[in-house]
Design a protein around this motif. Structure first.
Motif, short mmCIF file in Angstrom:
data_model
loop_
_atom_site.label_atom_id
_atom_site.label_comp_id
_atom_site.label_asym_id
_atom_site.label_seq_id
_atom_site.Cartn_x
_atom_site.Cartn_y
_atom_site.Cartn_z
N SER A 84 41.31 -16.33 -26.55
CA SER A 84 39.89 -15.56 -26.69
C SER A 84 40.00 -15.05 -28.17
O SER A 84 41.04 -14.52 -28.76
CB SER A 84 39.98 -14.26 -25.61
OG SER A 84 39.47 -13.20 -26.45
N HIS A 207 31.92 -14.83 -27.07
CA HIS A 207 33.10 -14.01 -27.67
C HIS A 207 32.92 -12.71 -27.56
O HIS A 207 32.92 -12.14 -28.50
CB HIS A 207 33.26 -14.54 -28.87
CG HIS A 207 33.78 -16.06 -29.26
ND1 HIS A 207 35.02 -16.66 -28.29
CD2 HIS A 207 33.23 -17.12 -29.71
CE1 HIS A 207 34.92 -17.86 -28.86
NE2 HIS A 207 33.94 -18.13 -29.50
N ASP A 358 31.27 -19.01 -24.70
CA ASP A 358 31.88 -18.85 -25.78
C ASP A 358 31.51 -20.28 -26.74
O ASP A 358 31.48 -20.29 -27.79
CB ASP A 358 33.38 -19.02 -25.63
CG ASP A 358 33.86 -17.47 -25.15
OD1 ASP A 358 32.88 -16.60 -25.18
OD2 ASP A 358 34.95 -17.20 -24.97
#
Ligand SMILES: Cc1cc2nc3c(=O)[nH]c(=O)nc-3n(C[C@H](O)[C@H](O)[C@H](O)COP(=O)(O)OP(=O)(O)OC[C@H]3O[C@@H](n4cnc5c(N)ncnc54)[C@H](O)[C@@H]3O)c2cc1C
Length: 386
Positions: A84, A207, A358
């Motif tokens: 991440s 994100h 993302d």
């Protein structure tokens, strides 16, 4: 031509991969749920990266970095791409443009950034100036020996944790045969500078936890010493040091695609329908085949453009191709992975829907896919005078 990695490069890959698996993966679900990275986790990641000797791994040994080649740095970014971004941000890769620091700037900005004592954020984009960087309205005007900045920036990543900002603003306009052309200057702005405010930005579907902020300048007064590079030399300093950052998007896209692919591969082998694993259906197996082919192609394109930089060869076109192809590939691969997971792919029980969300931003930030195509075609036509 040698496609193998040296023992040292293999070690870089395995060290960063196990760091991401052990120190990043365990926190991902919670960061995604809350949209926040707890300060103690950020500090812990930073401390462990510093202990590993990987903090500021994009900086040369002369300023305290490990002095990796472009290829080795791409290998690091590829592994970080698996994790991440909200968390891997604290793995710490300050903007290379800080190498342009001179005089007192070295001790105030460059060295503390490399040591992990101060974090930076880079601010170029404005509400009315995205792809068209020169269209920026944020200005710095002379007042005695000082500069006075007015205007705003938006979408500035990492600004919530930044101690100082690398900000591009317009410092004049030239009349050219093709019309007026703004002159740009780069400034270093401390977070606590009077007249400067960092405000909460928008929530992005991509994100979560890697926040973007708005910056406001209201008669923000800076001395000449805060100019990074030359006055009116913003584009020169940008081209010298930000030239290679687009490769990061490409390498991270490849790393993330490989992680998503592993999920899809194993799910296809395990999920039973019609009395057999769905992998047995050609419709699924062929998707898997296309996914890995595209990932490998993006990987080669990306690593070869990093290799070109190491050889001192021109790489503008190749980096643009890598950024374009890898980010578009990631979108196709995450979408196929979600399809292979069926309804479960959309549920937040699994990380697939997060990977899918993302992936979307990679085609937009650091120059959209259309801007990459523009760079590629311009480079190809330039020698033909077209
Ligand atoms: C989550 C996130 C984080 C970001 N972080 C940062 C940051 O830290 N610092 C920073 O400075 N910026 C940051 N950005 C800004 C990012 O780089 C811009 O969003 C990007 O450059 C596109 O600008 P724009 O969004 O204004 O789109 P626009 O430029 O308005 O583009 C809109 C559409 O028009 C197309 N288009 C524009 N010009 C052309 C052209 N000449 N030819 C063909 N098509 C064209 C674009 O491709 C796009 O499809 C971030 C953006 C996001 C989404």
């Amino acid at each position: 031509m040698n496609f193998g990695l040296s023992d040292e490069q293999e070690m870089i890959v395995s060290t960063v991969r196990s760091f991401v698996e052990n120190e990043i993966y365990p926190h991902e679900a919670e960061v995604e749920r809350t949209g926040e990275v707890p300060a103690e986790i950020a500090q812990e990641i930073k401390r462990k990266v510093i202990d590993l000797g990987f903090y500021a791994c994009n900086f040369p040994e002369s300023v305290g970095g490990p002095g990796l080649s472009h290829l080795e740095f791409a290998l690091v970014e590829r592994e970080l791409g698996r994790g991440s971004m909200a968390l891997t941000h604290f793995f710490g890769r300050p903007q290379n443009i800080l190498m342009a620091c001179e005089g007192e700037q070295v001790d105030r900005y460059l060295m503390p950034a490399v040591r992990g004592e101060r974090m930076d954020a880079l601010a170029m984009t404005e509400p009315d100036a995205g792809s068209d960087v020169r269209g920026m309205k944020c200005t710095a005007t002379r007042d005695g020996d000082d500069w006075v900045i007015n205007g705003s920036k938006h979408f500035i990543s990492g600004a919530d944790h930044a101690d100082f900002f690398i900000v591009f603003v317009a410092t004049g306009v030239d009349d050219t045969p093709r019309g007026p052309k703004k002159r740009i200057t780069c400034f270093l702005v401390d977070r606590d500078t009077p007249g400067f405010e960092v405000a909460r930005g928008y929530n992005s579907v991509s994100h979560r936890g890697y926040k973007n902020c708005n910056l406001y300048f209201d008669d923000c007064r800076l001395p000449d010493a805060q100019v990074l590079g030359e006055v009116d030399g913003g584009f020169a300093v940008m081209n010298e040091w930000l030239y290679a950052t687009r490769i990061t998007v490409a390498t991270m896209s490849v790393g993330r695609a490989r992680r998503v692919f592993d999920h899809a591969l194993h799910y296809a082998a395990e999920r039973q329908q019609f009395g057999q694993p769905i992998a047995k259906f050609q419709g699924v197996g062929f998707q898997i085949a296309d996914m890995i082919t595209e990932i490998d192609a993006a990987d080669l394109l990306t690593l070869s453009s990093a290799w070109r930089l190491d050889q001192g060869l021109s790489a503008n076109r190749e980096i643009a191709s890598a950024k374009l192809y890898a980010s578009e590939m990631l979108a196709r691969v995450t979408d196929a992975a979600l399809q292979i997971h069926g309804g479960m792919g959309l549920m937040d029980e699994l990380p697939i829907e997060r990977f899918w969300r993302d992936a979307r931003v990679e085609r937009i930030w650091d120059g959209t896919s259309e801007i990459q195509r523009h760079i590629i075609s311009r480079e190809l036509f330039r020698p033909l005078g077209a």
